[in-house]
Design an enzyme around this catalytic site. Sequence first.
Site, PDB file in Angstrom:
ATOM      1  N   ASP A  85      67.228  43.910  27.685  1.00 40.61           N
ATOM      2  CA  ASP A  85      65.661  44.313  27.488  1.00 40.61           C
ATOM      3  C   ASP A  85      65.030  44.653  29.216  1.00 40.61           C
ATOM      4  OD1 ASP A  85      65.621  44.112  25.151  1.00 40.61           O
ATOM      5  OD2 ASP A  85      64.364  42.449  24.866  1.00 40.61           O
TER       6      ASP A  85
ATOM      7  N   GLU B  64      71.268  42.342  25.596  1.00 41.20           N
ATOM      8  CA  GLU B  64      70.672  41.247  25.529  1.00 41.20           C
ATOM      9  C   GLU B  64      70.983  40.449  24.223  1.00 41.20           C
ATOM     10  OE1 GLU B  64      66.205  39.428  25.480  1.00 41.20           O
ATOM     11  OE2 GLU B  64      66.642  40.956  26.895  1.00 41.20           O
TER      12      GLU B  64
ATOM     13  N   TYR C  62      59.653  50.136  22.776  1.00 38.42           N
ATOM     14  CA  TYR C  62      59.878  48.603  23.173  1.00 38.42           C
ATOM     15  C   TYR C  62      58.580  47.866  22.991  1.00 38.42           C
ATOM     16  CZ  TYR C  62      60.861  44.757  26.539  1.00 38.42           C
ATOM     17  OH  TYR C  62      61.200  43.474  27.007  1.00 38.42           O
TER      18      TYR C  62
END
Length: 500
Positions: free
Chosen positions: A104, A7, A301
């Site tokens: 992501d 990303e 995350y």
Amino acid sequence: MKLVIAEKPSVAKALCPVLGTTIKKNGYMQGNDYIVSWCFGHLVGMFMPNDYGEQWSGKWSFEQLPMFPQTWKFKINSGCNEQFKILKSLMNDRNVSEIICATDADREGECIFRYVYKFSGCRKPVKRLWISSLEEKAIRDGMKKLKDSSEYDNLYQAGFCRAKADWLVGMNASRLFSVRHRIPLTLGRVQTPTLAIIVKRDNDVKNFVKQKYFTVDLNCGNFIAVSERIDDEIKAQSIADMCNGKNAFVSEIKKELKTANPPKLFDLTTLQREANKFFGYTAKQTLDYLQLLYEAKLTTYPRTDSQYLSDDMEQTAIKAVSDVYKAFPEFKNELSYTPDIKRCINNKKVSGHHAILPTEKITVTDLSGLPEEQKNILMLVSAQLLLATSIPHKYENIKVTVNCENILFSANGKTVREYGWKLIEERIKSVLKNKDNIDENNSALPEMEQGQTFNNVSVKKSEHFTAPPKTYTEDTLLSAMEHAGLENYDENSEKKGLGT
């Protein structure tokens, strides 16, 4: 050769050592039969109304509304041409046989990749790397468990649907109200109802009319018993005069043993709320700091909406508790317990990502070198793991009713029976220098028996005023957004309040 698309460059940098891509090229890294390249967030975005043609361009007017694209179109975002050309060339390179989506692992990341993939005209097979940590072990495990991209079609559709909803509500409503009121106004799917929540609260505060009321306070020596609310001052004074100097007795004692379970692990919103309470950080600041910690491989995350772990993470969580005490010895406390990981496990409540955790890298990193803001967030995340896996806090609620001249007065107290997780919380708050720490023993009532008498009690009338609702802080506003409209749904319905 396989092309891996991250990303952003910082995430690609974490992938390269694991995949063995050591040769630096223009816009990508290569080696070991892999190419690793990256986006800069959204390289490709949706058309704006003006891009669709004359019917929606020029001066805004009622005649242009409503705007409903028959076909949704895309374009390369400003400043992204060079990197898009690199990705398009790599995707269509005949030496590339497979593409791995490593954006992501959420709906936004899925859209970032697929917009580029579709806009480049690529038709090559795609695998999905789905990881919750940028640690090397997590990346290696993820590469062994790649799934076909089609398994994430629904996730992409959810993200695309949200983007379309934002476009339809934002573009149409903004033009409508701008034209109607003849000034530029912006409206949005989340922005506008959130503004309504704030405005309503501000109006409630502004228009609040305080009301005076009274209580009669009975001094029983070691504690004060209080009457119910009395709106009539003359009546309150009459009760005070009648009871003053008289005898009173305990007519009833109610005791109830209660348990306060440990708090859950953090999802993004609850972390943002706590960071605002402790440090005054805005929601965006907290997310930015947490993203940096994630990219430094110190936390998992960030953009998760789950406060639980899956059952395959039990051993990881046990080790994480030990790692936290090693990394932050100042959190050590007097409580002797075995961490209860199972209370944090619920597979049904982990859809895409589990709750936010510190990683094992916290034990081998010089945390003193972290910027203060990042360290504060890391300490919050680490502390929450200790709290969530601790034992319940147990206390006894006591309500004593005192009778004086057939008027009832009451006193409430709380006696701690087992501190449990509150002992850890007390230690954590002292470390984080939070001044709201309260010693719950201060609310304990003295020992007494039913029928116990108090002679010649002193009594006074007390004046009180109702308080206005509090103006929202970022903490309380996030909570209001989470619970917005939930009263309109059945308790068994899936509901999320106002999303982002």
